[in-house]
Design a protein around this motif. Sequence first.
Motif, PDB file in Angstrom:
ATOM      1  N   ARG A 133      12.200  72.142 -15.727  1.00 50.53           N
ATOM      2  CA  ARG A 133      11.368  72.376 -17.262  1.00 50.53           C
ATOM      3  C   ARG A 133      10.926  70.770 -17.564  1.00 50.53           C
ATOM      4  NH1 ARG A 133      15.659  73.628 -21.624  1.00 50.53           N
ATOM      5  NH2 ARG A 133      17.142  72.854 -19.906  1.00 50.53           N
ATOM      6  N   THR A 134      11.205  69.922 -16.778  1.00 52.60           N
ATOM      7  CA  THR A 134      10.767  68.462 -16.974  1.00 52.60           C
ATOM      8  C   THR A 134      10.003  68.389 -15.628  1.00 52.60           C
ATOM      9  OG1 THR A 134      12.459  67.680 -18.232  1.00 52.60           O
ATOM     10  CG2 THR A 134      11.190  66.264 -17.056  1.00 52.60           C
ATOM     11  N   ARG A 135       8.642  67.857 -15.667  1.00 47.44           N
ATOM     12  CA  ARG A 135       7.707  67.615 -14.726  1.00 47.44           C
ATOM     13  C   ARG A 135       8.250  66.355 -14.239  1.00 47.44           C
ATOM     14  NH1 ARG A 135       1.344  67.222 -15.125  1.00 47.44           N
ATOM     15  NH2 ARG A 135       2.212  65.789 -16.833  1.00 47.44           N
ATOM     16  N   VAL A 136       8.338  65.854 -13.015  1.00 51.36           N
ATOM     17  CA  VAL A 136       8.477  64.688 -12.219  1.00 51.36           C
ATOM     18  C   VAL A 136       7.531  64.206 -11.662  1.00 51.36           C
ATOM     19  CG1 VAL A 136      10.234  63.410 -10.817  1.00 51.36           C
ATOM     20  CG2 VAL A 136      11.016  65.404 -12.191  1.00 51.36           C
ATOM     21  N   VAL A 137       6.868  63.027 -11.742  1.00 56.30           N
ATOM     22  CA  VAL A 137       5.573  62.507 -11.099  1.00 56.30           C
ATOM     23  C   VAL A 137       6.264  60.964 -10.501  1.00 56.30           C
ATOM     24  CG1 VAL A 137       3.301  61.299 -11.537  1.00 56.30           C
ATOM     25  CG2 VAL A 137       4.189  63.438 -12.767  1.00 56.30           C
ATOM     26  N   LEU A 138       5.859  60.844  -9.319  1.00 58.53           N
ATOM     27  CA  LEU A 138       6.332  59.622  -8.520  1.00 58.53           C
ATOM     28  C   LEU A 138       4.862  59.003  -8.389  1.00 58.53           C
ATOM     29  CD1 LEU A 138       7.993  57.838  -7.038  1.00 58.53           C
ATOM     30  CD2 LEU A 138       7.685  59.164  -4.910  1.00 58.53           C
ATOM     31  N   LEU A 139       4.752  57.589  -8.867  1.00 61.34           N
ATOM     32  CA  LEU A 139       3.510  56.842  -8.643  1.00 61.34           C
ATOM     33  C   LEU A 139       3.403  56.567  -7.511  1.00 61.34           C
ATOM     34  CD1 LEU A 139       3.872  54.616 -11.885  1.00 61.34           C
ATOM     35  CD2 LEU A 139       2.446  56.497 -11.781  1.00 61.34           C
ATOM     36  N   GLY A 140       2.181  56.391  -6.852  1.00 61.55           N
ATOM     37  CA  GLY A 140       2.032  55.750  -5.455  1.00 61.55           C
ATOM     38  C   GLY A 140       1.920  54.423  -5.453  1.00 61.55           C
ATOM     39  N   GLY A 141       1.934  53.900  -4.316  1.00 60.41           N
ATOM     40  CA  GLY A 141       2.089  52.484  -3.905  1.00 60.41           C
ATOM     41  C   GLY A 141       2.683  52.259  -2.503  1.00 60.41           C
ATOM     42  N   THR A 142       2.989  50.729  -2.386  1.00 61.18           N
ATOM     43  CA  THR A 142       3.723  50.410  -1.411  1.00 61.18           C
ATOM     44  C   THR A 142       5.129  50.155  -1.750  1.00 61.18           C
ATOM     45  OG1 THR A 142       1.649  49.111  -0.457  1.00 61.18           O
ATOM     46  CG2 THR A 142       3.760  48.562   0.514  1.00 61.18           C
ATOM     47  N   TYR A 143       5.830  50.796  -0.930  1.00 65.01           N
ATOM     48  CA  TYR A 143       7.303  50.867  -1.057  1.00 65.01           C
ATOM     49  C   TYR A 143       8.058  49.449  -0.713  1.00 65.01           C
ATOM     50  CZ  TYR A 143      12.270  51.952  -1.340  1.00 65.01           C
ATOM     51  OH  TYR A 143      13.776  52.148  -1.744  1.00 65.01           O
ATOM     52  N   ASN A 144       8.782  48.808  -1.786  1.00 57.90           N
ATOM     53  CA  ASN A 144       9.385  47.789  -1.646  1.00 57.90           C
ATOM     54  C   ASN A 144      10.918  48.077  -1.566  1.00 57.90           C
ATOM     55  OD1 ASN A 144      11.116  45.291  -2.362  1.00 57.90           O
ATOM     56  ND2 ASN A 144       9.062  44.268  -2.787  1.00 57.90           N
ATOM     57  N   ALA A 145      11.367  48.048  -0.469  1.00 53.39           N
ATOM     58  CA  ALA A 145      12.908  48.337  -0.336  1.00 53.39           C
ATOM     59  C   ALA A 145      13.892  47.575  -0.871  1.00 53.39           C
ATOM     60  CB  ALA A 145      13.442  48.261   1.204  1.00 53.39           C
ATOM     61  N   ALA A 146      13.637  46.391  -1.112  1.00 45.81           N
ATOM     62  CA  ALA A 146      14.470  45.564  -1.934  1.00 45.81           C
ATOM     63  C   ALA A 146      14.548  45.800  -3.370  1.00 45.81           C
ATOM     64  CB  ALA A 146      14.201  43.955  -1.651  1.00 45.81           C
ATOM     65  N   LYS A 147      13.383  46.107  -3.952  1.00 47.64           N
ATOM     66  CA  LYS A 147      13.392  46.281  -5.361  1.00 47.64           C
ATOM     67  C   LYS A 147      13.667  47.928  -5.554  1.00 47.64           C
ATOM     68  CE  LYS A 147      11.929  42.392  -6.461  1.00 47.64           C
ATOM     69  NZ  LYS A 147      12.765  41.362  -7.345  1.00 47.64           N
ATOM     70  N   GLY A 148      13.457  48.619  -4.459  1.00 47.21           N
ATOM     71  CA  GLY A 148      13.608  50.144  -4.557  1.00 47.21           C
ATOM     72  C   GLY A 148      12.660  50.752  -5.380  1.00 47.21           C
ATOM     73  N   ALA A 149      11.407  50.139  -5.367  1.00 45.24           N
ATOM     74  CA  ALA A 149      10.050  50.544  -6.120  1.00 45.24           C
ATOM     75  C   ALA A 149       8.815  50.492  -5.199  1.00 45.24           C
ATOM     76  CB  ALA A 149      10.027  49.420  -7.280  1.00 45.24           C
ATOM     77  N   VAL A 150       7.829  51.419  -6.110  1.00 47.30           N
ATOM     78  CA  VAL A 150       6.566  51.248  -5.213  1.00 47.30           C
ATOM     79  C   VAL A 150       5.676  50.406  -6.092  1.00 47.30           C
ATOM     80  CG1 VAL A 150       6.544  53.615  -4.311  1.00 47.30           C
ATOM     81  CG2 VAL A 150       5.726  53.351  -6.534  1.00 47.30           C
ATOM     82  N   MET A 151       5.043  49.598  -5.600  1.00 50.65           N
ATOM     83  CA  MET A 151       4.346  48.399  -6.003  1.00 50.65           C
ATOM     84  C   MET A 151       3.070  48.360  -5.675  1.00 50.65           C
ATOM     85  SD  MET A 151       7.759  45.715  -6.201  1.00 50.65           S
ATOM     86  CE  MET A 151       6.810  44.308  -6.918  1.00 50.65           C
ATOM     87  N   GLY A 152       2.231  47.289  -6.121  1.00 50.75           N
ATOM     88  CA  GLY A 152       0.947  46.932  -5.522  1.00 50.75           C
ATOM     89  C   GLY A 152      -0.176  47.501  -6.414  1.00 50.75           C
ATOM     90  N   ALA A 153      -1.630  47.236  -5.975  1.00 53.19           N
ATOM     91  CA  ALA A 153      -2.622  47.682  -6.755  1.00 53.19           C
ATOM     92  C   ALA A 153      -2.706  49.160  -6.976  1.00 53.19           C
ATOM     93  CB  ALA A 153      -3.976  47.164  -5.750  1.00 53.19           C
ATOM     94  N   TRP A 154      -2.545  49.837  -5.919  1.00 49.51           N
ATOM     95  CA  TRP A 154      -2.500  51.504  -6.298  1.00 49.51           C
ATOM     96  C   TRP A 154      -1.574  51.988  -7.539  1.00 49.51           C
ATOM     97  CZ3 TRP A 154      -1.572  55.391  -1.740  1.00 49.51           C
ATOM     98  CH2 TRP A 154      -1.878  56.804  -2.220  1.00 49.51           C
ATOM     99  N   THR A 155      -0.289  51.344  -7.618  1.00 49.31           N
ATOM    100  CA  THR A 155       0.617  51.637  -8.598  1.00 49.31           C
ATOM    101  C   THR A 155      -0.024  50.937  -9.900  1.00 49.31           C
ATOM    102  OG1 THR A 155       2.358  50.985  -6.802  1.00 49.31           O
ATOM    103  CG2 THR A 155       3.070  51.156  -9.300  1.00 49.31           C
ATOM    104  N   LEU A 156      -0.410  49.810 -10.037  1.00 54.34           N
ATOM    105  CA  LEU A 156      -0.961  49.346 -11.026  1.00 54.34           C
ATOM    106  C   LEU A 156      -2.130  50.176 -11.593  1.00 54.34           C
ATOM    107  CD1 LEU A 156      -1.133  46.893 -13.227  1.00 54.34           C
ATOM    108  CD2 LEU A 156      -2.608  45.857 -11.690  1.00 54.34           C
ATOM    109  N   ALA A 157      -2.904  50.718 -10.727  1.00 52.97           N
ATOM    110  CA  ALA A 157      -4.146  51.588 -10.983  1.00 52.97           C
ATOM    111  C   ALA A 157      -3.770  52.800 -11.630  1.00 52.97           C
ATOM    112  CB  ALA A 157      -5.292  51.676  -9.843  1.00 52.97           C
ATOM    113  N   GLU A 158      -2.688  53.472 -11.234  1.00 56.84           N
ATOM    114  CA  GLU A 158      -2.198  54.344 -11.623  1.00 56.84           C
ATOM    115  C   GLU A 158      -1.662  54.331 -13.151  1.00 56.84           C
ATOM    116  OE1 GLU A 158       0.363  56.693  -9.131  1.00 56.84           O
ATOM    117  OE2 GLU A 158      -1.413  57.232  -7.771  1.00 56.84           O
ATOM    118  N   LEU A 159      -0.888  53.120 -13.300  1.00 52.11           N
ATOM    119  CA  LEU A 159      -0.233  52.831 -14.552  1.00 52.11           C
ATOM    120  C   LEU A 159      -1.237  52.503 -15.617  1.00 52.11           C
ATOM    121  CD1 LEU A 159       2.474  50.631 -13.452  1.00 52.11           C
ATOM    122  CD2 LEU A 159       2.955  52.767 -14.687  1.00 52.11           C
ATOM    123  N   GLN A 160      -2.366  52.195 -15.329  1.00 56.69           N
ATOM    124  CA  GLN A 160      -3.494  51.659 -16.226  1.00 56.69           C
ATOM    125  C   GLN A 160      -4.272  52.947 -16.913  1.00 56.69           C
ATOM    126  OE1 GLN A 160      -5.712  48.755 -14.039  1.00 56.69           O
ATOM    127  NE2 GLN A 160      -4.386  47.064 -14.696  1.00 56.69           N
ATOM    128  N   GLY A 161      -3.951  54.160 -16.026  1.00 60.06           N
ATOM    129  CA  GLY A 161      -4.636  55.429 -16.340  1.00 60.06           C
ATOM    130  C   GLY A 161      -3.325  56.240 -17.257  1.00 60.06           C
TER     131      GLY A 161
END
Length: 258
Positions: A133-161
């Motif tokens: 019932r809840t849609r789950v969306v994973l942002l794109g980007g380069t995975y940083n294992a130490a942070k457990g997160a995708v980051m970078g220009a691709w991630t930032l562009a998706e966030l800005q939209g």
Amino acid sequence: MQLAEERRQAIVDAVEQDGRVLAAELAQRLNTSEDTIRRDLRELDAAGLLRRVHGGAVRRAPLPSFGERAISELPRKNALAQMLRDCVRPGDTVLIDAGSTNLAFARLLEDGQAATVVTNSPQVALALGEFRRTRVVLLGGTYNAAKGAVMGAWTLAELQGLRADLCIVGVCAIDPERGLATEDAEEATIKAAMLAGSARSAAAVLNERLGDSAAFLFGRLTELDHLVLEADAPPDTIARLRQSAPGLDIQLAAKVRA
């Protein structure tokens, strides 16, 4: 007269030897002002040579992996996460930042409690992977294992939209005067974009993050709507936080039994 480089090397040597130093004692030992020592500590912290804390500095310990952080102090993180659940309203699009406390929050969510969850954390997305019932969306980007997160220009562009109703942002350090900070410049850019793209924001912070120092600011304290602290958070710190951000809703989590 002692050169700045010699003074800073003496500070680094003292931290390595003793594990912890006080600014007042360093000023007396090195025959200089506390303001000079505090400036030295800020620069040495930014260079990664020590970790500045309230009143002095400590030896910088190696950062545990995300997997290690995800399973450490779980009772404390779950108590904070339980309070964060109350911030979610029916129909919300919730943006969940990476982080071990935020992962604990995601694991407490019920299917349908939010309309959509957007995250830069693959671990959070996997924790919600059975939701229907809840849609789950994973942002794109380069995975940083130490942070457990995708980051970078691709991630930032998706966030800005993106326009989220609620952002659960991860905070590495919070200070009543400086605001919200993290240890990584790229991560700070991502977190700032999360706050900017959300109507409401919340964070849960362990005691060791209070008054802690991190090099890169990503938001003012007044940009948070809700802040969840531990039951035994220092009262003087809570008072300073409320003074710096009078509109901030600060709540204390249930006390964790030993």
